[in-house]
Scaffold this motif. Structure first.
Motif, short mmCIF file in Angstrom:
data_model
loop_
_atom_site.label_atom_id
_atom_site.label_comp_id
_atom_site.label_asym_id
_atom_site.label_seq_id
_atom_site.Cartn_x
_atom_site.Cartn_y
_atom_site.Cartn_z
N VAL A 18 0.84 -1.21 0.00
CA VAL A 18 0.00 0.00 0.00
C VAL A 18 0.87 1.25 0.00
N SER A 19 1.92 1.26 0.82
CA SER A 19 2.81 2.43 0.89
C SER A 19 3.52 2.66 -0.44
N ALA A 20 3.96 1.60 -1.07
CA ALA A 20 4.63 1.74 -2.37
C ALA A 20 3.66 2.29 -3.41
N ALA A 21 2.42 1.85 -3.37
CA ALA A 21 1.42 2.38 -4.31
C ALA A 21 1.18 3.86 -4.08
N ALA A 33 9.23 4.31 -5.17
CA ALA A 33 8.20 3.37 -4.72
C ALA A 33 8.79 1.99 -4.48
N LEU A 34 9.70 1.58 -5.34
CA LEU A 34 10.36 0.29 -5.17
C LEU A 34 11.24 0.29 -3.92
N ALA A 35 11.88 1.41 -3.64
CA ALA A 35 12.70 1.52 -2.43
C ALA A 35 11.86 1.38 -1.17
N VAL A 36 10.69 2.01 -1.16
CA VAL A 36 9.80 1.90 -0.01
C VAL A 36 9.32 0.46 0.15
N LEU A 37 8.94 -0.16 -0.96
CA LEU A 37 8.48 -1.55 -0.90
C LEU A 37 9.57 -2.47 -0.37
#
Length: 81
Positions: A18-21, A33-37
């Motif tokens: 959800v956070s990455a989205a 976004a990939l880094a957060v995921l």
């Protein structure tokens, strides 16, 4: 792995998706976004290690950390917009 650590790892993974989205929609860039995921996946992997310290779990966590390092290096080297 205990049930609590299993569900905690699953919850962290879901929150990471959800956070990455949200980051992808807000920043309109894939790399942040990939880094957060990957940060959330590292957390989930460490939770799984707390419950089941098998070699395949250690290898999976190490692979996620290695990918995270590559993404971080890519973020630093990418030209600003």
């Amino acid at each position: 792995m205990t049930t609590a650590t299993h569900w905690a790892a699953l919850a962290v993974t879901a929150f990471g998706l959800v956070s990455a989205a949200v980051v992808l929609v807000a920043a309109r860039r894939l790399m942040p976004a990939l880094a957060v995921l990957l940060d959330f996946l590292i957390a989930a992997g460490l939770l799984r290690l707390a419950g089941d310290p098998a070699w395949d779990t250690v290898a999976a966590a190490a692979a996620v950390v290695a990918v995270r390092k590559l993404v971080t290096a890519g973020l630093r080297l990418s030209p600003p917009r």
